[in-house]
Design an enzyme around this catalytic site. Sequence first.
Site, mmCIF file in Angstrom:
data_model
loop_
_atom_site.group_PDB
_atom_site.id
_atom_site.type_symbol
_atom_site.label_atom_id
_atom_site.label_comp_id
_atom_site.label_asym_id
_atom_site.label_seq_id
_atom_site.Cartn_x
_atom_site.Cartn_y
_atom_site.Cartn_z
ATOM 1 N N ASN A 21 35.110 76.518 69.147
ATOM 2 C CA ASN A 21 33.904 77.170 69.625
ATOM 3 C C ASN A 21 33.317 78.107 68.575
ATOM 4 O O ASN A 21 32.302 77.784 67.950
ATOM 5 C CB ASN A 21 34.201 77.925 70.916
ATOM 6 C CG ASN A 21 32.949 78.386 71.614
ATOM 7 O OD1 ASN A 21 31.880 78.401 71.035
ATOM 8 N ND2 ASN A 21 33.075 78.749 72.866
ATOM 9 N N ASP A 22 33.987 79.218 68.342
ATOM 10 C CA ASP A 22 33.424 80.221 67.436
ATOM 11 C C ASP A 22 33.208 79.685 66.021
ATOM 12 O O ASP A 22 32.275 80.096 65.343
ATOM 13 C CB ASP A 22 34.331 81.449 67.392
ATOM 14 C CG ASP A 22 34.428 82.122 68.755
ATOM 15 O OD1 ASP A 22 33.426 82.030 69.503
ATOM 16 O OD2 ASP A 22 35.460 82.695 69.070
ATOM 17 N N VAL A 23 34.064 78.755 65.590
ATOM 18 C CA VAL A 23 33.966 78.275 64.210
ATOM 19 C C VAL A 23 32.782 77.329 63.994
ATOM 20 O O VAL A 23 32.500 76.929 62.872
ATOM 21 C CB VAL A 23 35.263 77.572 63.741
ATOM 22 C CG1 VAL A 23 36.427 78.551 63.755
ATOM 23 C CG2 VAL A 23 35.581 76.362 64.585
#
Lengths: 105, 471
Positions: B397-399
Site C-alpha cells: 500500500n504505502d510503497v
Amino acid sequence: MDSILTWIAQNQQIIYIVILMIFVGIEVIGHVPSVLHTPLMSGANAIHGVVIIGAIIVMGKAESDNYLALVLGFLAVILGTINVVGGFVVTDRMLEMFKKKKKNG
Amino acid sequence: MELSILTFCYLIASVTFILGLKMLSNPATARKGNLVAAAGMTIAIIGTIFLYEEEGVKLGNYGWIFGGIAIGSIVGTLAAKKVKMTAMPEMVSMFNGMGGACAALISIVEFNHLVHAADGDLSAHIPTLLIILLGLIIGSVSFAGSMIAWGKLNGKIKDIVFPGQHLLNIGLLLVILALAVYIIGWTPANPSVIFYAIFAISILYGVFFVMPIGGADMPVVISLLNSFTGVAAACGGFLYDNKVMLTGGILVGAAGTLLTILMCKAMNRSLTNVLIGSFGGGHKEAGPAGTKQQGSVKEISLSDTAVVMAYASKVYIVPGYGLAVAQAQHACHELEKLLEAKGVEVKYAIHPVAGRMPGHMNVLLAEADVPYDKLQEMEHANEEFAGTDVVLILGANDVVNPAAKTDPASPIYGMPILDVELAKNVIVNKRSMKPGYAGIENDLFFRPKTSMLFGDAKKVLQDLIAEIKNL
C-alpha cells in the site's frame, strides 16, 4: 574526578579497543545492500548475545548461599543463551535464500 | 597457561565477529558469515566455562550454568525454528530484549557484590559503579523497548499517543540521570533503594520511548535498540575486563547505529523524524486530506483478471505485507510459473521497505523458491514499468502511494515509491479499503488505470490460478 582520570589512564588499552571497534563496526557494514538489512540486524543481534559470557561469569562466581546471585545469574544465562542461539538460528533461516541463489547462478 | 588459552579463544571469537559482520553484508557470503560468528561465539562460551578464573579461582555452579544453557538453547532454537517467515522481525526484537535483560541482570548482581564488598562505602568504586549503572540503564531500556516493539509488530499493542508524551520521556530521562548522578556523586548511605529506582524508571522509559512510534517504523526502532544492547554488552566487557564482550558489544553498537541510519535513509526519513514520531503528529493533519476520497474504486472480477494477465506480455508483481500475512508466497510463485508457461514475462518489483522490514519480501519469496534474478530492485523496476502490461499489487500500500510524490502534507512525503502508474493496468489485491500501516489513504486506488481485486491474497491467487488454467 581524580578517580575517573586514573581509571582512564589505567584502562587506556580498553578505551583504545572501544574507539577502534567503533570505526571497524561502521567500516565493515558500510556497503550493505538494503536486501540484507534485516539479516544483518539479526546477525548483529546474535553477536551482542556475547553478553552471555558475563552471565556465565556471574553464575560461576555465585556463592552457594547467595540466592539472589544464583537466581538472577541463572535467569541471565537462560536469557543470554536464548539471545545467542535463537539469534543465530533465525539469521540462518533468513539467509537460506542465498544458498538457493548460488544453485541458480 | 589456561588463561592464555582463554585469551586466545577470545581473540579468535573477536575476529570471527568482525569477519562475520563483514560477510553478512554481502549476499554471496552472508550465510557463511553468520556461521563463522556462531562458531566464534561457541568457542568463547566453552572457553569461558572451562578456562575462566578470577584470582586463581575457577568458576563453579556448573550444574546451573549447563542447565541454563540447555534451557536457553532449547527455547531459542524452538522459537527460531517455529516462527513463521512473517513473524521474524518481531522474533529478532524478542531476542534482542532477552540480551538487554541479561545485561541488566548482570548489573544487578554485580551491584550487590559491590555493595557487599565495599561495606556500604561506594566512593572508592566510582568507575565500576558508573559502568554497572550504564549497563543497567541501557539494558533495561533495551529490554522494555524491545518487548513493546515485539508487541506492536504482532499486533498485541496499539500505538498510544497522548499530549506531552515527549515531555514525559525527557522528564523520565532526566530523573534517571539525576538519580545516577546522585548515587555516584553523593554516594548515599542506602544506595540500593536508588539503584532499584533507576532500574524501575529505566524500564518505564523503555516502554514510553517505543510506545508513540508508529508500527511501520518498528524496524528502525529494533535496529536502534539492537545497538543499545550491544553497548550494554560492552559494559560487561568493561566490568570483567573481558575483551570479547567489549569487541562484540561495541562492534554491534557501532554497526547497529549505522544500520539504523541506513534503514532511515531507505525510507527517506531522518532518525529524529522517526523517534520524535512526526508520524503521530502528521497523522492528524493528514486526516482531512485523507477523508476526501475522490471518485469511487473500480472492482475487477477474477475471470477478468485471469484474462488480462494471461494475455499480457509482461507482468510485474508488487508484493507487500498483505502477501506475508496471507502466507501467499507459494501461491504467488505458482501463478508466476503458470504465466511463464504461457509465455508471459513475470518479474517482482521489490520496494526497499516493503513488508515490515527491509529485505522482508526477498526472504519471503525465496522461501517459495522464487528465483533470485526475478526480484527487481525499485530503481530498476521503475524503469521497466512503462513497458509493462499489468502490475499486480499484492497487499502493498504505502510503497505505491503517489501521495509520497505529490502531497507535501503526507507523512510519507519524499519516500521513493514504485511508479506502478506507468504500466498499462494496475490491479490491486487488498483485503479491504483499509489504509496501510502509515494510516493514510491511497489515491492510487481511485485512479482510472487501477482496478481492485478484494480478498485474502492466498485465496485470490489460488482462485486466479484455477481461472487461468481454465482459459
